[in-house]
Design a protein around this motif. Structure first.
Motif, short mmCIF file in Angstrom:
data_model
loop_
_atom_site.label_atom_id
_atom_site.label_comp_id
_atom_site.label_asym_id
_atom_site.label_seq_id
_atom_site.Cartn_x
_atom_site.Cartn_y
_atom_site.Cartn_z
N THR A 116 -10.56 21.94 -27.46
CA THR A 116 -10.72 22.06 -28.87
C THR A 116 -11.26 23.38 -29.11
O THR A 116 -11.68 23.76 -30.43
CB THR A 116 -11.58 20.88 -29.24
N ASP A 117 -11.73 24.42 -28.32
CA ASP A 117 -11.68 25.69 -28.72
C ASP A 117 -10.98 26.69 -27.67
O ASP A 117 -10.22 26.18 -26.96
CB ASP A 117 -13.39 26.01 -28.54
N THR A 118 -11.34 28.06 -28.17
CA THR A 118 -10.49 29.16 -27.27
C THR A 118 -11.04 29.59 -26.11
O THR A 118 -10.67 29.83 -25.06
CB THR A 118 -10.49 30.19 -28.34
N PRO A 139 -12.10 28.53 -37.03
CA PRO A 139 -11.54 26.98 -36.85
C PRO A 139 -10.83 26.66 -38.27
O PRO A 139 -11.78 26.76 -39.38
CB PRO A 139 -12.57 26.08 -36.13
N ALA A 159 -3.35 21.06 -31.63
CA ALA A 159 -3.31 19.75 -31.01
C ALA A 159 -1.59 19.23 -31.14
O ALA A 159 -1.27 18.69 -29.94
CB ALA A 159 -4.21 18.86 -31.75
N SER A 199 -4.47 23.68 -36.17
CA SER A 199 -4.67 23.19 -34.90
C SER A 199 -3.35 23.32 -34.02
O SER A 199 -2.52 22.75 -34.30
CB SER A 199 -5.36 21.85 -34.71
N SER A 219 -15.52 23.68 -24.54
CA SER A 219 -14.30 22.78 -24.24
C SER A 219 -13.26 23.32 -23.45
O SER A 219 -12.89 23.02 -22.46
CB SER A 219 -13.76 22.44 -25.65
N GLU A 265 -7.18 25.93 -27.69
CA GLU A 265 -7.11 25.96 -29.24
C GLU A 265 -6.53 27.38 -29.79
O GLU A 265 -6.65 28.26 -29.12
CB GLU A 265 -8.14 25.41 -29.96
N ASN A 266 -5.92 27.33 -31.08
CA ASN A 266 -5.52 28.32 -31.58
C ASN A 266 -6.33 29.61 -31.58
O ASN A 266 -7.27 29.80 -31.94
CB ASN A 266 -5.27 28.05 -33.14
N PHE A 279 -6.09 19.37 -23.70
CA PHE A 279 -6.15 19.99 -24.74
C PHE A 279 -7.83 20.34 -24.82
O PHE A 279 -8.63 19.61 -24.85
CB PHE A 279 -5.72 19.33 -25.99
#
Ligand SMILES: Nc1ncnc2c1ncn2[C@@H]1O[C@H](COP(=O)(O)OP(=O)(O)O)[C@@H](O)[C@H]1O
Ligand SMILES: O=C(OP(=O)(O)O)[C@H](O)COP(=O)(O)O
Length: 403
Positions: A93-95, A68, A75, A73, A99, A116-117, A91
């Motif tokens: 916040t993790d892959t 990370p 977002a 991000s 989350s 997330e990315n 959204f």
């Protein structure tokens, strides 16, 4: 290759559909400077949501190092997607962590989430197939079906582009179908003269395509960060300009082959130089000077093609029947280095031929510099992807969508 229409016909209400998009948009801090890649995936996301799917959108952004990094991000892209869809977009916040799992579990029919990315997880880009596969297993647990629509990343053999579709029923999205349809025009019965203009900063990635293009294009115009490895191969001083040192002998061979095969390989005759990279945040005046391409001072960096090169490149595009352009001619993000890119964009518009602009930054450049998208034959979301397609390579992310 099955398309998203087949998935829609099978019925998607209540199904979790993973959409691998390319939301790798240019950012100024957390501000998106061009949202073209987000708009490009809207038809796919909308069609799925309207049909009652629970849509999980995923992408990479930039090149974080497998962990990370808030600078990369997704977002901002998730909020922009929500604005463009006119609905709330969740959204994660993790892959593949807590989350992502709870966000996807919380989706109702017709809802959309962005995770997330993908490159925050080292498994995404891992060379080891087992490591990629382990990440793909975790991603697969988030979905019932896979739609590949990240055209800009189909030349990457990554977990989300290759290993994940192998684990789920897979379909091509609308963007991929459109992109491939248009690019076929440049591979089958291309109208000549066929001119390819190359620039940008991903020099190591893109030098290799020249090998194939030398046998396909009538003229190659080289600008941007790519040009300096060529100037170096000609024996010129290039100061502190971008250089792919290990490729100098390869490029020297390209120059030799171009001459032998009567392909016109056009290099800048002059460039804009300064003593360092400009400040893209403040856009403070950079005071560049124009120098001949064989007279770059040792302490200066080439940051755009010069005024004579602009005229030369425009003249080399004027009679083109087909043009493919990838990679800005200079650091167009700064007004002092935007003229080369503007001149090439204008030359494409003035050209009577079929013109294609490809690449995240190239597409962003033409819009940011105020050109009308409709004035080009096609604006592709993929630079490296379209170049490799034009080379005739099998693109892993497309092959993975085959039945
Ligand atoms: N002479 C140069 N030196 C350094 N960077 C350059 C130069 N010319 C262009 N660039 C940079 O190249 C970037 C785009 O390169 P690239 O990612 O290869 O293009 P695309 O996304 O269109 O495929 C831009 O951010 C631009 O600032
Ligand atoms: O921006 C992209 O490619 P491009 O600059 O060739 O258009 C794609 O999102 C792929 O990104 P990558 O080159 O970091 O794999």
């Amino acid at each position: 290759m099955k398309t998203i229409d087949a998935l829609l016909a099978e019925g998607v209400a209540g199904k979790r559909v993973f959409v691998r998009a390319d939301l790798n948009v240019p950012l100024d801090g957390t501000t998106i400077t061009d949202d073209g890649r987000i708009r490009a995936v809207l038809p796919t996301v909308k069609a799925l949501a309207d049909a009652g799917a629970r849509v999980v959108v995923a992408s990479h952004l930039g090149r974080p190092k497998g962990a990370p990094d808030p600078a990369y991000s997704l977002a901002p892209a998730a909020s922009r997607l929500g604005e463009l869809l006119g609905t709330a977009v969740a959204f994660a916040t993790d892959t593949v962590g807590e989350s992502a799992t709870s966000t996807v579990a919380g989706l109702g029919d017709g809802d959309v989430a962005v995770i997330e990315n993908l490159r925050f997880n080292a498994g995404e880009t891992a060379k080891d197939p087992a490591e990629r596969g382990a990440f793909a297993d975790q991603l697969a647990a988030l979905a019932d079906a896979y739609v590949g629509d990240g055209f800009g990343a189909v030349h990457r053999a990554h977990a989300s582009t290759v290993d994940l579709p192998a684990r789920l029923p897979h379909y091509a999205g609308y963007l991929i179908a459109t992109e491939v349809g248009v690019l076929k025009r440049l591979t089958e019965d291309v109208k000549r003269p066929y001119v390819v203009a190359l620039g940008g900063a991903k020099v190591s990635d893109k030098l290799a395509v020249i090998d194939q293009l030398l046998g396909k294009a009538d003229r190659l115009l080289i600008g941007g960060g790519m040009a300096y490895t060529f100037l170096k191969a000609k024996g010129y001083e290039i100061g502190t300009s971008l250089l792919q040192e290990d490729q100098v002998p390869v490029v020297a061979e390209y120059l030799r082959r171009a001459e032998e095969s009567c392909v016109e390989l056009v290099l800048p005759v002059d460039v804009l130089v300064a003593d360092g990279f400009p400040d893209l945040k403040t856009k403070a005046p950079a005071h560049p000077t124009a120098v001949a391409a064989d007279a770059i001072p040792a302490d200066q960096q080439g940051l755009d093609i010069g005024p004579e090169s602009r005229k030369l490149y425009a003249s080399k595009l004027a009679d083109a029947a087909t043009v493919f352009w990838n990679g800005p001619m200079g650091v167009f993000e700064h007004p002092d280095y935007a003229e080369g890119t503007k001149a090439v964009a204008q030359a494409l518009i003035d050209s009577p031929g079929f013109t294609v602009v490809g690449g995240g930054d190239s597409a962003a450049a033409v819009r940011i510099l105020g050109f009308d998208e409709q004035a080009f034959g096609h604006i592709s979301t993929g630079g490296g992807a379209s170049l490799e397609y034009l080379e005739g390579k099998t693109l892993p992310g497309l092959a993975a969508l085959e039945d």
